[in-house]
Design an enzyme around this catalytic site. Sequence first.
Site, mmCIF file in Angstrom:
data_model
loop_
_atom_site.group_PDB
_atom_site.id
_atom_site.type_symbol
_atom_site.label_atom_id
_atom_site.label_comp_id
_atom_site.label_asym_id
_atom_site.label_seq_id
_atom_site.Cartn_x
_atom_site.Cartn_y
_atom_site.Cartn_z
ATOM 1 N N GLY A 19 -25.200 -1.362 37.611
ATOM 2 C CA GLY A 19 -25.455 -0.455 36.497
ATOM 3 C C GLY A 19 -24.468 -0.610 35.353
ATOM 4 O O GLY A 19 -24.626 0.018 34.314
ATOM 5 N N HIS B 80 -33.577 -10.223 27.984
ATOM 6 C CA HIS B 80 -33.297 -11.237 26.961
ATOM 7 C C HIS B 80 -33.749 -10.793 25.571
ATOM 8 O O HIS B 80 -33.090 -11.099 24.585
ATOM 9 C CB HIS B 80 -33.944 -12.572 27.349
ATOM 10 N N SER C 59 -36.454 -18.936 32.551
ATOM 11 C CA SER C 59 -36.426 -17.644 33.230
ATOM 12 C C SER C 59 -37.701 -17.390 34.023
ATOM 13 O O SER C 59 -38.789 -17.825 33.626
ATOM 14 C CB SER C 59 -36.298 -16.509 32.195
ATOM 15 N N GLY D 157 -24.061 -8.938 31.251
ATOM 16 C CA GLY D 157 -24.835 -10.157 31.022
ATOM 17 C C GLY D 157 -24.949 -10.517 29.555
ATOM 18 O O GLY D 157 -24.818 -11.668 29.169
#
Lengths: 441, 441, 441, 441
Positions: free
Chosen positions: C270, C375, C299, C274
Amino acid sequence: MRLGRAFFRDIIANLASAGQGLLDRRAGADTEEEIRALCRALLRSKGEASVVTLARRTLDSFARLDDGGREEFFEFLLGELGAEPPALDAALDAYRSSPEPGTAAALAAAAEPRRQELLRLMNTAPDGTRDILSMRAALLGALAGRPELRPVDDDFVHILRSWFNRGFLELHRIDWRTPALVLEKIIEYEAVHQVLDWEDLRRRLQADRRCFGFFHPALPDEPLIFVEVALCKGLAGSVTELLFGEVDPDVDADTAIFYSISNCQRGLTGISFGNFLIKQVVHELAVEIPGLRRFATLSPIPGFRKWLMREASDGRLVNGRNGREATFEGIETADWPADTAPGEHLKDALMRHCARYLLEAKRGIYPLDPVARFHLRNGARLERINWMGDPSPAGISQSAGMMVNYVYDEGTVVANHEAFVNEGRIAHSRAVAALAGAAAD
Amino acid sequence: MRLGRAFFRDIIANLASAGQGLLDRRAGADTEEEIRALCRALLRSKGEASVVTLARRTLDSFARLDDGGREEFFEFLLGELGAEPPALDAALDAYRSSPEPGTAAALAAAAEPRRQELLRLMNTAPDGTRDILSMRAALLGALAGRPELRPVDDDFVHILRSWFNRGFLELHRIDWRTPALVLEKIIEYEAVHQVLDWEDLRRRLQADRRCFGFFHPALPDEPLIFVEVALCKGLAGSVTELLFGEVDPDVDADTAIFYSISNCQRGLTGISFGNFLIKQVVHELAVEIPGLRRFATLSPIPGFRKWLMREASDGRLVNGRNGREATFEGIETADWPADTAPGEHLKDALMRHCARYLLEAKRGIYPLDPVARFHLRNGARLERINWMGDPSPAGISQSAGMMVNYVYDEGTVVANHEAFVNEGRIAHSRAVAALAGAAAD
Amino acid sequence: MRLGRAFFRDIIANLASAGQGLLDRRAGADTEEEIRALCRALLRSKGEASVVTLARRTLDSFARLDDGGREEFFEFLLGELGAEPPALDAALDAYRSSPEPGTAAALAAAAEPRRQELLRLMNTAPDGTRDILSMRAALLGALAGRPELRPVDDDFVHILRSWFNRGFLELHRIDWRTPALVLEKIIEYEAVHQVLDWEDLRRRLQADRRCFGFFHPALPDEPLIFVEVALCKGLAGSVTELLFGEVDPDVDADTAIFYSISNCQRGLTGISFGNFLIKQVVHELAVEIPGLRRFATLSPIPGFRKWLMREASDGRLVNGRNGREATFEGIETADWPADTAPGEHLKDALMRHCARYLLEAKRGIYPLDPVARFHLRNGARLERINWMGDPSPAGISQSAGMMVNYVYDEGTVVANHEAFVNEGRIAHSRAVAALAGAAAD
Amino acid sequence: MRLGRAFFRDIIANLASAGQGLLDRRAGADTEEEIRALCRALLRSKGEASVVTLARRTLDSFARLDDGGREEFFEFLLGELGAEPPALDAALDAYRSSPEPGTAAALAAAAEPRRQELLRLMNTAPDGTRDILSMRAALLGALAGRPELRPVDDDFVHILRSWFNRGFLELHRIDWRTPALVLEKIIEYEAVHQVLDWEDLRRRLQADRRCFGFFHPALPDEPLIFVEVALCKGLAGSVTELLFGEVDPDVDADTAIFYSISNCQRGLTGISFGNFLIKQVVHELAVEIPGLRRFATLSPIPGFRKWLMREASDGRLVNGRNGREATFEGIETADWPADTAPGEHLKDALMRHCARYLLEAKRGIYPLDPVARFHLRNGARLERINWMGDPSPAGISQSAGMMVNYVYDEGTVVANHEAFVNEGRIAHSRAVAALAGAAAD
């Protein structure tokens, strides 16, 4: 910040276009000729502007040679890059007519084979030292079939011994924090007790183990030699005890057992660091773990069984009374084949003969057994012979499964060494003496 | 983890009590004799058990000698530790009767002075390299009065050149993050532009400066040689401009000026690294600061005024027409004393003669000026002569206050070097040629 | 020089014998009670003399608890170590009667659950941070069955988010020089493409790969998150191409493909790094390899097939004309089982629906697919859908074997991010738009 | 590999041109308004794409503010960035109506001033921690004139205490190998015995001295606090003895004297590490130098003379018999001016009153003297009062030239601490008790 290859790529391109180079251009055609031209250019270069570049090219050129080309190259070093005969003759005459320090020094300078200087010049290249070690390894390969190359090898040894002087070596502990790049070399080079895989390696680097290696600053990722140590309670007598026992190093350990020592660089064959390594590791451990009372090895006896067979076939084993000969006949007959552990009924006889082998079998004034020679020369004491210390097939076939402890005792190591080197005297425990005496009964 | 002194204290105590040592005990009485006995013991020791200890004792013994004792020691090295005459004679006869690679190699081995091996043995001691450099420094002191010691010094040079091979040196940047231990040596050794104090040093390590040094792994806190560089906009022509100008290295700098290069180790006199250092620093800077377009020096002309005075006194300065002789008479008369800047009326004449000095004054085929020799041999180009580049008293008295820029241009450095080394040809700019031509008018 | 355990062993022994400790001795009887007493003592300790010792004991005590004991402990944190009601009530009244910055600040102080301070105190212990992360991992386990513990977890998150602030993280490159201790964690934690063994890892750290991780100074051997990158020529569309292609990074590579990003610390669930990691690695690579023109991911599309099945069962796939419905019936029928690659005849339809899924399937204003959300929120652009990018069983069952490239383009990443966050707008290529449009035809 | 500024320059340019930023553009006009807009944007940013950039801009913006602008900014933090009133009121009502852990936790979250989150967000910037410490230092300056800013400072302290938790600090030895960058800060920050220059510093880092500091990983070149220690034979009683005595640390030293402890970061005022530092250094030294038997301080008594004067003026010094009053009158009269050492005739009286001062003069239950409070709270024992321990003008005017030894004795430090903290009991030697008792006679 070592000089990168990219830099040299540029410089070489530059050199090639300079048009005025020292390099004999006709040479470019084939590598065998090219490398000779490069060597001559290196030796001829008065100044340094291009020496690093030429050195790099020479080493790259050598790397491209096949085995035949390499032999040719070594012959070139032998035949053409010795001393220059006219200069040597002149220096020789001068010395003969007036032998004093000045002419002697001039003679030494004139007599030095030019291939020594060539090695020094090649070493200016980035990664030069590494490549010179590879060259030596290739030379050792060639030497087997061409003993006349020995003088070339002598020069490699002379130079490498100087560069790898103990004063330049660094001792590093190897553990699970060591870069993988180095650890994989430990796996590769371990010579005594093969490392199976990374898990096996990890076990050998746990809290009750130590591993130390010598490194040279010019080869920061390459151990030269390393030793593996187990921290034990008491003097371990078998590999199993060593590899699978567990001890809390902070609490229980009173003995450090050196159970494996491995050379890593074929190119350094004949240049020995083991003695220095053991002594410095003894020192490091004594400082780190004050509870250690004893430093010893658990060592193989590689020449025992071969010697024993010869003794037997020469009829020299009929040494006992009380029916011992009978018991011993087993050795000569089929009841103890090459890769089976000898039965308990042979135990006494084999241990007694092993003691005899270690104390009495000699080459000149020194022990026949190479491992015994190494540790005794270092000043260790032959302490104990262990029945079934190594029951692996290799252990059985070399030493009837026995192993030996040599003890390094700081208080006596120098005296032991001196007595050994000068008189061949072997420091040993009463127990071993008793065994050997029994053998002689 | 280098071997500590404490370890050796123990071992030495141990050795002393061993009673079987290689050391000739009678020697202990006085240091002069003791050190000879230690050297003999070192060379005699077949095994390694005590070599480190003996080496440490030998170096400690040397450190206790006074100047006289040291000279005696060097004479001992000269007289007693050359080649062994009988062995040398035998090898010599063998070679004469059959001159082939094997006998030549044997001759080389027999001819090598034993003091070379002694140096290698002494180096096994902890801090051995450092102490051997001190020994060499002492030898250089002794050599002045005793030129017959030259062969001993040649052996030091031979060994040190091998150990301090460029392949073993490490380039480190020196900046305000460098340990104070190293920085204080920069203050001590700076030879060209004295560092006044730590504040001055700090200025020289700011963002628009660079300092790089070569280090040897065995002497991690000792720079061997270092170079100071200023990042500038354009080709700086004076020390003031260099030391007090300020430039944003990320934005403005297009030129790196090498303004000082200092050797640090008297014991390495005659073993040159400057050429390697400059080239590697050029490479490092080119990678770090892509905006750099030019690499140049700002260099003194140490021999100019001395040469000029000799030219004048030999009557060779009457070189001009148009009344130039008249102007120039000032040099021979009292109007330009040793430590005063020459007046502007001498400027043209002095610059012209300086160009002549650099291009034409020779020793053999190479320039008379030592700094010119160094940079031209490295492949640099003589670019510009700067009036009042160094108006300090030293600058005035050496070079009439002028300084020179030599430019290192990657594209021509090899060709320049070759032409210089082989033919003495000096790469130079048109401006310098014009000045020298004007001098010749 | 972190504080060693040995030190604390001594101090604890000392504390125990001091007889005046803060610790309620009755508590010693059982661990559940002991840890509560330790927590109270920690919070009560005015001075610091024993805080480190108490902290260590508390963490050790927790480590000895079984699952039940841990749940009890968390309930204790919930029930007893929130704010102190009387103090909170007083602060609350004060604020109500006079709502200004002073009373608001006092209220905030009184409202802070005391378990937050407890976490700070426990962290003073050596290795405290590591143990607190373990405690959080245990809490997450307990939370599943006891949602009422959520406020306790919120406090862990609050404190850990502060300690693991991006400003305290260090980016390290991970390669074959990294300590084995760290590398074995990469093997353990790799979540996307499992690392089979050390050889496989070695392949992933070769010259055409990069691996970077964030580390926290208090956990120097523990990566928090790491990303694996392959240097490619062109935009790689399949795992095979990535894992087995080879490229000379100095010459050919023009694209960096981020193909795996793995969190390592369950205790930091949490708390997200990234986004920071990808951006910093883009920066590092751009500096290291100037030839890189593109930064993209390869991905998975984890939610595609599940969504597709639901669409199909809801009858929403009858979307085409020209007989496409017919082709598409296969999805609903038995001809494409869960772990078999779909036939080529489904290719067009599946790719079109995948584009629709990514562009149109939403939760609120954001995409349903979690990887897409990650992303796109970071500012990437949805670039390309790759047929059979991941033909592994997992790939088939999640995404019908397809993979997606997201492109990070420095010039648009901020604008993309803003448009996404504020309006849910998805940056995407024409090709993807065309696919989705075709789906809608 | 911290994120470089160059990276952010690019990103900021990018952000500026993105046209969709979170930043309120009207704000650009003046810095006071700009920084507020930046702070609001930071807190509003849901995603992370721009948080680092915004954080860097906010800190840069603050750096450009003048003193007035900074005060305005702190008022903005106070007035606008506390808790959000509507949210707080709602949480408050919810808690009141149902006071259980969930509503309490929600209240705590709502009550936390938003400036705390702002600090965490600003810290994501490169060098953020350093700049936040500068901001706090500025706040401390402003606080003197504006006590209403206290709640803002409380939030800085709250956050900094969490970030600078002892668990995150690293102890480093500082010696002559430490980078000059760090050493110059030691010169700058030494608060007790000023370091005159680099030579003086060098003396303090020699073999018989130790210096240790705490560092935070986010400020690797900045000591937070450091302590200087002298290795002595016996308990040194004067600064002169300490600073100029010399002892072979390997042989003679039996006592470590902590003679100076200095905080370095004004921005960390009120966040105390001294206690942890002393204890860890005691531990380090005990391991390094097993011969050490005693750990003590040589400390000033800063409040003594001021207290004495007040006692005298209040007529409380007429405490003796046997004519002591007479002797003591000197204190009140002109015979002992402010900066002259008191005569020997005052010695007994002054030492007795000093003992009284340390044992009896209190604020609440704790000693009046701040240095005494610090060491006694840490668990030290008041050991000895030294006449003329510090005859410097400062020493005379503060403490009549006396200094005190406090002894840290591992066996009693916890008990001493507890007795002190809970009951104000002062551990002290018989000698000090006797002096104080004599004072009371």
